[in-house]
Design a protein around this motif. Structure first.
Motif, short mmCIF file in Angstrom:
data_model
loop_
_atom_site.label_atom_id
_atom_site.label_comp_id
_atom_site.label_asym_id
_atom_site.label_seq_id
_atom_site.Cartn_x
_atom_site.Cartn_y
_atom_site.Cartn_z
N ASP A 14 0.85 -1.18 0.00
CA ASP A 14 0.00 0.00 0.00
C ASP A 14 0.89 1.23 0.00
OD1 ASP A 14 -1.53 2.23 1.33
OD2 ASP A 14 -3.10 0.72 1.33
N VAL A 15 0.60 2.21 -0.88
CA VAL A 15 1.40 3.42 -0.94
C VAL A 15 0.50 4.60 -1.31
CG1 VAL A 15 2.08 3.13 -3.36
CG2 VAL A 15 3.56 4.43 -1.83
N GLU A 16 0.83 5.77 -0.78
CA GLU A 16 0.12 7.01 -1.11
C GLU A 16 0.41 7.36 -2.57
OE1 GLU A 16 -2.32 10.09 -0.76
OE2 GLU A 16 -1.91 8.81 0.98
N LEU A 17 -0.64 7.63 -3.34
CA LEU A 17 -0.48 7.92 -4.76
C LEU A 17 0.28 9.21 -5.01
CD1 LEU A 17 -1.10 6.89 -7.56
CD2 LEU A 17 -3.30 8.04 -7.46
N SER A 18 0.15 10.18 -4.13
CA SER A 18 0.83 11.46 -4.33
C SER A 18 2.30 11.38 -3.93
CB SER A 18 0.14 12.56 -3.52
OG SER A 18 0.23 12.29 -2.14
N ALA A 19 2.73 10.30 -3.34
CA ALA A 19 4.12 10.14 -2.90
C ALA A 19 5.04 9.97 -4.10
CB ALA A 19 4.25 8.93 -1.97
N ASN A 20 6.32 10.23 -3.88
CA ASN A 20 7.33 9.94 -4.87
C ASN A 20 7.51 8.42 -4.87
OD1 ASN A 20 9.41 10.05 -6.67
ND2 ASN A 20 10.92 10.79 -5.21
N LEU A 21 7.09 7.76 -5.92
CA LEU A 21 7.12 6.30 -5.94
C LEU A 21 8.54 5.77 -6.01
CD1 LEU A 21 4.12 5.62 -8.35
CD2 LEU A 21 4.14 5.64 -5.85
N LYS A 22 8.85 4.86 -5.12
CA LYS A 22 10.17 4.22 -5.05
C LYS A 22 9.97 2.71 -5.05
CE LYS A 22 12.06 8.03 -2.47
NZ LYS A 22 12.48 8.55 -1.21
N LYS A 23 11.07 1.99 -5.22
CA LYS A 23 10.99 0.53 -5.18
C LYS A 23 10.43 0.09 -3.83
CE LYS A 23 14.45 -0.66 -8.54
NZ LYS A 23 15.60 -1.51 -8.84
N SER A 24 9.64 -0.96 -3.88
CA SER A 24 8.92 -1.43 -2.70
C SER A 24 9.79 -2.23 -1.73
CB SER A 24 7.76 -2.30 -3.13
OG SER A 24 8.24 -3.49 -3.74
#
Length: 112
Positions: free
Chosen positions: A77-87
């Motif tokens: 689960d991750v915030e969509l507005s976040a800077n997406l990084k490797k999980s």
């Protein structure tokens, strides 16, 4: 066999997230020769394989990406507005990479 898999994915999605979704399949392939050359004007010889990824997807209006792998029994689960990084888990990174590229091409409004 395939019908059972689609039913399992659909049932799991309904139980977790609700009824508004679609199930799609991405068939597998391998490159017998060439890698990353087909879109760089080089030679490549792909072949279909008997593997595939099945994905159920739907809007959730939460501002979050919520991923579940049934066969690995894991969630991410991750915030969509976040800077997406490797999980750090591996399997979510394929979806996160697609979302990241869609956002970079101005398509962030598609799922908000």
């Amino acid at each position: 066999m395939m019908r059972n898999l689609i039913d399992e994915i659909s049932s799991e999605f309904r139980d977790r997230f609700g009824n508004d979704f679609v199930v799609v399949e991405a068939p597998g392939r391998v490159n017998l020769i060439g890698e990353h050359t087909d879109y760089n004007d080089g030679f490549v010889l792909p072949a279909a394989i008997d593997k595939a990824i099945w994905l159920a997807i739907g809007l959730n209006k939460t501002g979050r990406i919520r991923l579940v792998s049934i066969d690995m029994d894991e969630e991410f689960d991750v915030e969509l507005s976040a800077n997406l990084k490797k999980s750090g888990k591996g399997w979510p990174d394929y979806i996160l990479g697609v979302v990241d590229q869609l956002r970079k091409h101005g398509m962030q409004h598609c799922w908000i």
